[in-house]
Each structure stands twice: as structure tokens, then as C-alpha cells.
Write a protein that holds these residues in place. Structure first.
Motif, PDB file in Angstrom:
ATOM      1  N   ILE A 100       0.845  -1.202   0.000  1.00 42.68           N
ATOM      2  CA  ILE A 100       0.000   0.000   0.000  1.00 42.68           C
ATOM      3  C   ILE A 100       0.877   1.247   0.000  1.00 42.68           C
ATOM      4  O   ILE A 100       0.621   2.217  -0.728  1.00 42.68           O
ATOM      5  CB  ILE A 100      -0.944   0.002   1.216  1.00 42.68           C
ATOM      6  N   TYR A 115       2.301   1.644  -3.468  1.00 41.26           N
ATOM      7  CA  TYR A 115       1.286   2.180  -4.367  1.00 41.26           C
ATOM      8  C   TYR A 115       1.075   3.680  -4.139  1.00 41.26           C
ATOM      9  O   TYR A 115       0.922   4.454  -5.088  1.00 41.26           O
ATOM     10  CB  TYR A 115      -0.043   1.456  -4.151  1.00 41.26           C
ATOM     11  N   HIS A 127       1.588   6.704  -6.740  1.00 36.18           N
ATOM     12  CA  HIS A 127       0.451   7.576  -7.034  1.00 36.18           C
ATOM     13  C   HIS A 127       0.860   9.044  -6.901  1.00 36.18           C
ATOM     14  O   HIS A 127       0.502   9.884  -7.747  1.00 36.18           O
ATOM     15  CB  HIS A 127      -0.706   7.266  -6.083  1.00 36.18           C
ATOM     16  N   SER A 149      -5.647   6.834 -11.080  1.00 37.11           N
ATOM     17  CA  SER A 149      -6.200   5.536 -10.679  1.00 37.11           C
ATOM     18  C   SER A 149      -6.616   4.699 -11.892  1.00 37.11           C
ATOM     19  O   SER A 149      -6.656   3.464 -11.816  1.00 37.11           O
ATOM     20  CB  SER A 149      -7.388   5.726  -9.735  1.00 37.11           C
ATOM     21  N   SER A 171      -4.521   1.701 -13.409  1.00 32.91           N
ATOM     22  CA  SER A 171      -4.591   0.308 -12.946  1.00 32.91           C
ATOM     23  C   SER A 171      -5.122  -0.605 -14.043  1.00 32.91           C
ATOM     24  O   SER A 171      -4.805  -1.802 -14.081  1.00 32.91           O
ATOM     25  CB  SER A 171      -5.479   0.211 -11.700  1.00 32.91           C
ATOM     26  N   LEU A 188      -2.388   3.541  -6.385  1.00 34.93           N
ATOM     27  CA  LEU A 188      -3.486   3.216  -5.475  1.00 34.93           C
ATOM     28  C   LEU A 188      -4.695   2.629  -6.195  1.00 34.93           C
ATOM     29  O   LEU A 188      -5.468   1.870  -5.608  1.00 34.93           O
ATOM     30  CB  LEU A 188      -3.892   4.472  -4.691  1.00 34.93           C
ATOM     31  N   GLY A 189      -4.872   2.955  -7.451  1.00 36.08           N
ATOM     32  CA  GLY A 189      -5.971   2.370  -8.216  1.00 36.08           C
ATOM     33  C   GLY A 189      -5.835   0.871  -8.369  1.00 36.08           C
ATOM     34  O   GLY A 189      -6.834   0.173  -8.621  1.00 36.08           O
ATOM     35  N   SER A 190      -4.621   0.367  -8.219  1.00 36.10           N
ATOM     36  CA  SER A 190      -4.418  -1.082  -8.298  1.00 36.10           C
ATOM     37  C   SER A 190      -5.170  -1.809  -7.199  1.00 36.10           C
ATOM     38  O   SER A 190      -5.517  -2.994  -7.351  1.00 36.10           O
ATOM     39  CB  SER A 190      -2.924  -1.406  -8.203  1.00 36.10           C
ATOM     40  N   LEU A 191      -5.431  -1.112  -6.086  1.00 33.18           N
ATOM     41  CA  LEU A 191      -6.204  -1.720  -5.005  1.00 33.18           C
ATOM     42  C   LEU A 191      -7.647  -1.954  -5.422  1.00 33.18           C
ATOM     43  O   LEU A 191      -8.310  -2.861  -4.900  1.00 33.18           O
ATOM     44  CB  LEU A 191      -6.141  -0.833  -3.758  1.00 33.18           C
ATOM     45  N   THR A 194      -9.650   1.004   0.907  1.00 38.79           N
ATOM     46  CA  THR A 194      -8.292   1.497   1.170  1.00 38.79           C
ATOM     47  C   THR A 194      -7.801   2.370   0.022  1.00 38.79           C
ATOM     48  O   THR A 194      -7.204   3.432   0.235  1.00 38.79           O
ATOM     49  CB  THR A 194      -7.332   0.318   1.373  1.00 38.79           C
ATOM     50  N   GLY A 195      -8.068   1.936  -1.217  1.00 36.50           N
ATOM     51  CA  GLY A 195      -7.661   2.730  -2.369  1.00 36.50           C
ATOM     52  C   GLY A 195      -8.375   4.064  -2.432  1.00 36.50           C
ATOM     53  O   GLY A 195      -7.761   5.099  -2.735  1.00 36.50           O
ATOM     54  N   CYS A 234      -6.532   7.709  -2.106  1.00 35.87           N
ATOM     55  CA  CYS A 234      -6.648   8.771  -3.111  1.00 35.87           C
ATOM     56  C   CYS A 234      -7.117  10.079  -2.482  1.00 35.87           C
ATOM     57  O   CYS A 234      -6.613  11.162  -2.811  1.00 35.87           O
ATOM     58  CB  CYS A 234      -7.609   8.346  -4.214  1.00 35.87           C
TER      59      CYS A 234
END
Length: 217
Positions: A14, A17, A21, A156, A159, A166-169, A184-185, A189
Motif C-alpha cells: 500500500i 502504491y 500515485h 487511478s 490500474s 493506489l488504483g491497483s487496489l 483502502t484505495g 486517493c
């Protein structure tokens, strides 16, 4: 697995990421501002150029982001997973958004102020840097805050191309059918956007100390 356990187990990824980001959002924001300042000045200085430049910038901002992400590797000759594609796309959007902001901010500078600077012997570029730009800082900062929030949101989408941030979350959450990564993502953001907003406000206040002094009288 509880939400707390998942967060602890994935804290390192995290954080990675989040760092990506911030990087992917910040670089085009700074570069876009540096490009938009002279372009906005030209649009303000030569009024015949204002309409074409602002219209062109508006058209660029309407380009679909995902299509631009896919198109740029073919234009730049980069790999699909190269972060340069995202940075370049967001640079286009940042410049497109800020050109009009800069031009309108400079146009809002009181005419008597510009005339006084000219009477004191300031050349156009000197007047821009030393007189007009400082006065225009609050308006430019407001536009920069919008651009920062837009960049954080658009990053985001990377992703979908497999670029980590963070968009990968979001994709992780959908794949696992688990809501914690998605939340969490989203929170990540929002925090990044808030940090950018706070930083822009801080810099704006530091560059315009007279506004703070005026407000206390």
C-alpha cells in the motif's frame, strides 16, 4: 481475514502504491504549471491568441483519458506499462486546464497596477514575473488545486493498464471480491488529494504574505 489483518499484511505494498500515485500525479502537475505559465502569458499578452489557445486547450481536456493512455505508447514509442505514458497524458490535461486559468488570472490584475509598473520602467517580461504573476497567484493556485484533484483521480485509471498505484487496489478488491482493498484505495486517493491541496494552499499563502496581513487589519 479481518480488515485490520489485511491492512497490516499489505502495508508495504500500500505504501509503494501511494508513493507511485504521488509521483505520477505530482510530476505532470509541476511540469504542466511550468508550461502553462508562458502559454497563459502569451494568451493574455496577445489577445488575438486568447481564443484559439483557450479553445484548443479545452478540446484537449475533453480527450478520453483511457484512450489517451492507450494511444500515447504508439506516439512516444514507449511500452504500454511505461509510467511515462501516464505522466505525458496527465501533462496534457494539466496544461489544458491551466492555460485559461493563467490567462484569466493575469487579465484580472488591475490595469493601474500594470500601468504603474510600466511607468517605472518594467519591461513586459519583468512586469509579468515581478508584478502581475505575484498578484495572480491566488487565482492560479485555485486552478492548480482543481488540476491536482483531477490528476489524483485520473491516475487511478492506470490500474487498467497494469501500472502500479493506489488504483491497483480497486482491481485487487474486484478480483478478490473483497471490499477492504477498494475502500483502502479510495481513502488513499482522498488523502493524497488532500495533501496536494494543503501544500498548494501553503505555498500560495507563503507567496502572498500581504493578503494575510491585509486580512488581519
Amino acid at each position: 481475514m479481518s480488515a485490520f489483518d489485511w491492512l497490516v499484511d499489505n502495508a508495504a505494498i500500500i505504501g509503494e502504491y501511494a508513493a507511485w500515485h504521488i509521483y505520477l500525479s505530482l510530476i505532470p502537475l509541476i511540469a504542466g504549471l511550468l508550461l502553462a505559465l508562458p502559454l497563459g502569458w502569451l494568451a493574455h499578452r496577445y489577445r488575438g491568441a486568447y481564443g484559439p489557445m483557450v479553445t484548443s486547450a479545452g478540446l484537449l481536456y475533453t480527450l478520453p483519458s483511457l484512450a489517451l493512455f492507450v494511444l500515447l505508447p504508439q506516439v512516444l514509442g514507449t511500452r504500454m506499462l511505461d509510467p511515462l505514458n501516464i505522466i505525458s497524458a496527465l501533462l496534457v490535461y494539466t496544461v489544458a486546464l491551466l492555460v485559461r486559468v493563467v490567462a484569466d488570472a493575469l487579465a484580472a490584475v488591475p490595469g493601474e497596477t500594470a500601468l504603474s509598473a510600466e511607468a517605472m520602467g518594467y519591461r513586459p517580461f519583468q512586469r509579468f514575473c515581478l508584478v502581475e504573476l505575484p498578484i495572480a497567484v491566488p487565482v492560479i493556485a485555485a486552478g492548480l488545486r482543481v488540476a491536482a484533484a483531477s490528476n489524483v483521480s485520473l491516475v487511478s485509471l492506470a490500474s487498467l493498464l497494469g501500472i502500479p498505484q493506489l488504483g491497483s487496489l480497486f482491481t485487487t478488491g474486484f478480483q478478490l471480491d473483497y471490499v477492504v482493498p477498494i475502500i483502502t484505495g479510495i481513502v488513499g486517493c482522498v488523502v493524497v488529494a488532500w495533501l496536494f491541496d494543503a501544500l498548494i494552499l501553503l505555498v500560495s499563502h507563503r507567496l502572498t504574505p500581504w493578503r494575510k496581513a491585509g486580512s488581519t487589519t
